[in-house]
Design an enzyme around this catalytic site. Sequence first.
Site, PDB file in Angstrom:
ATOM      1  N   ARG A  91      10.712   5.090   0.725  1.00 21.59           N
ATOM      2  CA  ARG A  91      10.206   3.786   0.278  1.00 21.59           C
ATOM      3  C   ARG A  91      11.237   3.101  -0.603  1.00 21.59           C
ATOM      4  O   ARG A  91      12.073   3.760  -1.223  1.00 21.59           O
ATOM      5  CB  ARG A  91       8.962   3.978  -0.586  1.00 21.59           C
ATOM      6  CG  ARG A  91       7.722   4.328   0.132  1.00 21.59           C
ATOM      7  CD  ARG A  91       6.640   4.626  -0.877  1.00 21.59           C
ATOM      8  NE  ARG A  91       5.872   3.437  -1.210  1.00 21.59           N
ATOM      9  CZ  ARG A  91       4.766   3.066  -0.562  1.00 21.59           C
ATOM     10  NH1 ARG A  91       4.313   3.786   0.446  1.00 21.59           N
ATOM     11  NH2 ARG A  91       4.115   1.989  -0.927  1.00 21.59           N
TER      12      ARG A  91
ATOM     13  N   GLU B 190      -2.150  -2.950   5.866  1.00 22.86           N
ATOM     14  CA  GLU B 190      -3.579  -2.976   5.604  1.00 22.86           C
ATOM     15  C   GLU B 190      -3.853  -4.307   4.907  1.00 22.86           C
ATOM     16  O   GLU B 190      -3.222  -4.616   3.898  1.00 22.86           O
ATOM     17  CB  GLU B 190      -3.942  -1.801   4.691  1.00 22.86           C
ATOM     18  CG  GLU B 190      -5.429  -1.639   4.569  1.00 22.86           C
ATOM     19  CD  GLU B 190      -5.839  -0.521   3.615  1.00 22.86           C
ATOM     20  OE1 GLU B 190      -5.000   0.322   3.263  1.00 22.86           O
ATOM     21  OE2 GLU B 190      -7.017  -0.528   3.232  1.00 22.86           O
TER      22      GLU B 190
ATOM     23  N   LYS C  46       0.181  -2.043  -4.348  1.00 19.12           N
ATOM     24  CA  LYS C  46      -0.734  -3.180  -4.191  1.00 19.12           C
ATOM     25  C   LYS C  46      -1.860  -3.130  -5.215  1.00 19.12           C
ATOM     26  O   LYS C  46      -2.323  -4.162  -5.686  1.00 19.12           O
ATOM     27  CB  LYS C  46      -1.311  -3.188  -2.772  1.00 19.12           C
ATOM     28  CG  LYS C  46      -0.337  -3.759  -1.758  1.00 19.12           C
ATOM     29  CD  LYS C  46      -0.993  -4.024  -0.438  1.00 19.12           C
ATOM     30  CE  LYS C  46      -1.069  -2.765   0.385  1.00 19.12           C
ATOM     31  NZ  LYS C  46      -1.475  -2.992   1.764  1.00 19.12           N
TER      32      LYS C  46
HETATM   33  P1  ATP Z   1      -0.455   0.867  -1.150  1.00 19.00           P
HETATM   34  O1  ATP Z   1       0.408   0.214  -2.205  1.00 19.00           O
HETATM   35  O2  ATP Z   1      -1.872   0.473  -1.227  1.00 19.00           O
HETATM   36  O3  ATP Z   1      -0.180   2.325  -0.920  1.00 19.00           O
HETATM   37  P2  ATP Z   1       0.921   0.521   1.324  1.00 19.00           P
HETATM   38  O4  ATP Z   1       2.235   0.355   0.724  1.00 19.00           O
HETATM   39  O5  ATP Z   1       0.588   1.764   2.040  1.00 19.00           O
HETATM   40  O6  ATP Z   1      -0.104   0.188   0.204  1.00 19.00           O
HETATM   41  P3  ATP Z   1       0.392  -0.909   3.767  1.00 19.00           P
HETATM   42  O7  ATP Z   1      -0.192  -2.254   3.966  1.00 19.00           O
HETATM   43  O8  ATP Z   1      -0.321   0.258   4.350  1.00 19.00           O
HETATM   44  O9  ATP Z   1       0.575  -0.732   2.226  1.00 19.00           O
HETATM   45  O10 ATP Z   1       1.905  -0.918   4.205  1.00 19.00           O
HETATM   46  C1  ATP Z   1       2.375  -1.320   5.463  1.00 19.00           C
HETATM   47  C2  ATP Z   1       3.669  -0.644   5.738  1.00 19.00           C
HETATM   48  O11 ATP Z   1       4.628  -0.948   4.740  1.00 19.00           O
HETATM   49  C3  ATP Z   1       3.511   0.867   5.744  1.00 19.00           C
HETATM   50  O12 ATP Z   1       4.115   1.352   6.907  1.00 19.00           O
HETATM   51  C4  ATP Z   1       4.233   1.313   4.516  1.00 19.00           C
HETATM   52  O13 ATP Z   1       4.837   2.554   4.713  1.00 19.00           O
HETATM   53  C5  ATP Z   1       5.265   0.220   4.294  1.00 19.00           C
HETATM   54  N1  ATP Z   1       5.620   0.108   2.890  1.00 19.00           N
HETATM   55  C6  ATP Z   1       4.807  -0.185   1.869  1.00 19.00           C
HETATM   56  N2  ATP Z   1       5.462  -0.155   0.693  1.00 19.00           N
HETATM   57  C7  ATP Z   1       6.744   0.158   0.975  1.00 19.00           C
HETATM   58  C8  ATP Z   1       7.934   0.348   0.191  1.00 19.00           C
HETATM   59  N3  ATP Z   1       7.924   0.215  -1.141  1.00 19.00           N
HETATM   60  N4  ATP Z   1       9.079   0.648   0.840  1.00 19.00           N
HETATM   61  C9  ATP Z   1       9.096   0.769   2.176  1.00 19.00           C
HETATM   62  N5  ATP Z   1       8.020   0.619   2.963  1.00 19.00           N
HETATM   63  C10 ATP Z   1       6.854   0.319   2.387  1.00 19.00           C
HETATM   64 MG    MG Z   2      -1.008   2.186   3.251  1.00 21.50          MG
END
Ligand code: ATP
Ligand code: MG
Length: 557
Positions: free
Chosen positions: A261, A36, A271
């Site tokens: 994650r 996003e 974020k």
């Molecule tokens: P927020 O911190 O706002 O929840 P988000 O992590 O969902 O944001 P996105 O931009 O939607 O942010 O993430 C893109 C992809 O990265 C998604 O598929 C998410 O699952 C993955 N992702 C984000 N953070 C992690 C993490 N700490 N470990 C593994 N994958 C991650």
């Molecule tokens: Mg997200």
Amino acid sequence: MSNTESRAPDFVRATIATEIAQGRFDGRVVTRFPPEPNGYLHIGHAKALCLDFGAAQEFGGHCNLRFDDTNPTKEETEYVDAIQDDIRWLGYAWGDHLYYASGYFEQLYQWAVQLIQAGKAYVDDLTPDEMRDYRGTLTEPGRASPHRNRSVAENLDLFARMRAGEFPDGAKTLRAKIDMASGNVNLRDPVMYRIRHAEHHRTGNAWCIYPMYDWAHGQSYSIERVTYSLCSMEYEDHRPLYDWYCEQLGIFHPQQIEFARLNISHTVLSKRKLLQLVNENIVAGWDDPRMPTLRGLRRRGYTPEAIRDFIERVGVGKTQNLIELALLEHCLREDLNKRAARVMAVLHPLKVVIENYPADQVEELDAVNNPEDATMGTRQVPFARELWIEQDDFREDPPKKFFRLSPGVEVRLRYAYIVKCTSVVHNERGQVIQVNCTYDPATRGGSTDRKVKGTIHWVSARHAIPAKVRLYDTLFLSPKPDEDEDWKTRINPNSLETLTNCFVEPALAHAAPGERYQFERTGYFYVDPDSSTDQRVFNRTVSLRDSWGKIEKQEQG
Ligand code: ATP
Ligand code: MG
């Protein structure tokens, strides 16, 4: 031996391999990375990226980069550009496969109409608060909205008027008609569209209703013919919803596989929190070298290779765990050890005068650029009567086992001579401001059997280049800031220390931003983009471990 070869495939790769063998999806492997664009990528995203792009590559498929840009108020082109740049930096490419969920707005709208026609969606007037109240809890079923049984005709009319801009923000939503008693709250008539009179970074003012992430997500896969949607565990409970939408519409849907994650100690990876650190000036920006963003890590001096190696070692599983920051640093040291040229730099300078060395003499001494890589060759380092050494390498009253310089004691100057401290000069406050030594001309470059306990680095004062150095520590004192009552209470007040009076050897006169060096004994350093020909700025990427023992071994072994 590379790490990939030494490791069994993770469960995600194993699943894909099995399904390919069974002929599922005709053996096609298409993955996607769906950021996003509301912030910069961080090390957690790197885990998802390495899996999405890595697995696609390994199975001869491709990975789509799709921006999930369904929320107009938080998203910006700045992030879209930065995300692409960061993915390229990490070493991945999407070819022509760049997509935007906003590119599907019209199709998604048509599909929503299709669901309304099938009696599977309705326009609701409940406010967000009322809706929450009606939704029920994990233990109690929800209640039907009073608007749930509107006629298809009325729903079609209201939905068209929502699109036409007749209603203010929040006045109405479009909801899927699934099951208000479902054990999975995601299936209790989730919202598909909300009204937002807001300009979108790509579609401008064309729309005032925007699809919810969950409504856009699954159908985007279908449009792109994605076969594997690899996502983090929190989407496990959303999978039945994604599948429901695609099944109702009678369209293709991918296999979603969830994994844990990445969490790393001493940092936050949300974020929202990272944005707060930036907005509240706790850090200097998204690319502050203390940030866990790819931008920040890059400016700190991390290499993409080290990050990919780290992600590989962390592996892919389903269980949440906390990875020590030390593992990331270990991967970094291993990589930099192979590639970084060694140089000498003095961070906290103390003047040394070699009394028996001729005042106008300069010798060029041979120094090895990288003992790990002979192809990196040697360079010459000028030696003269006045030198800078580290303040820490001299003690007037040395403790036991202090093998560096002290009155009457000998030490080797790296690549140069053995010197002996004969006297010191104090300032009016009693601090040592100069150390006088004599040198032994017969010991040049280690050409002697004489053993001394310590070897220290130095820079010729006359030839030294002044430099600014930034030393970093973790941004948080707490290993798990997310678990503290307030995640910001234990921010490290000493996470950045700036040294303005450092000296580096003249080989660094032309050091260009982006280059990496090992300063012998003090760490790996990255030439910051703030550097200019007047002012060189070095960021410490990571300190060295055990450098002392190593230098001893190299010289005496
Ligand atoms: P927020 O911190 O706002 O929840 P988000 O992590 O969902 O944001 P996105 O931009 O939607 O942010 O993430 C893109 C992809 O990265 C998604 O598929 C998410 O699952 C993955 N992702 C984000 N953070 C992690 C993490 N700490 N470990 C593994 N994958 C991650
Ligand atoms: Mg997200």
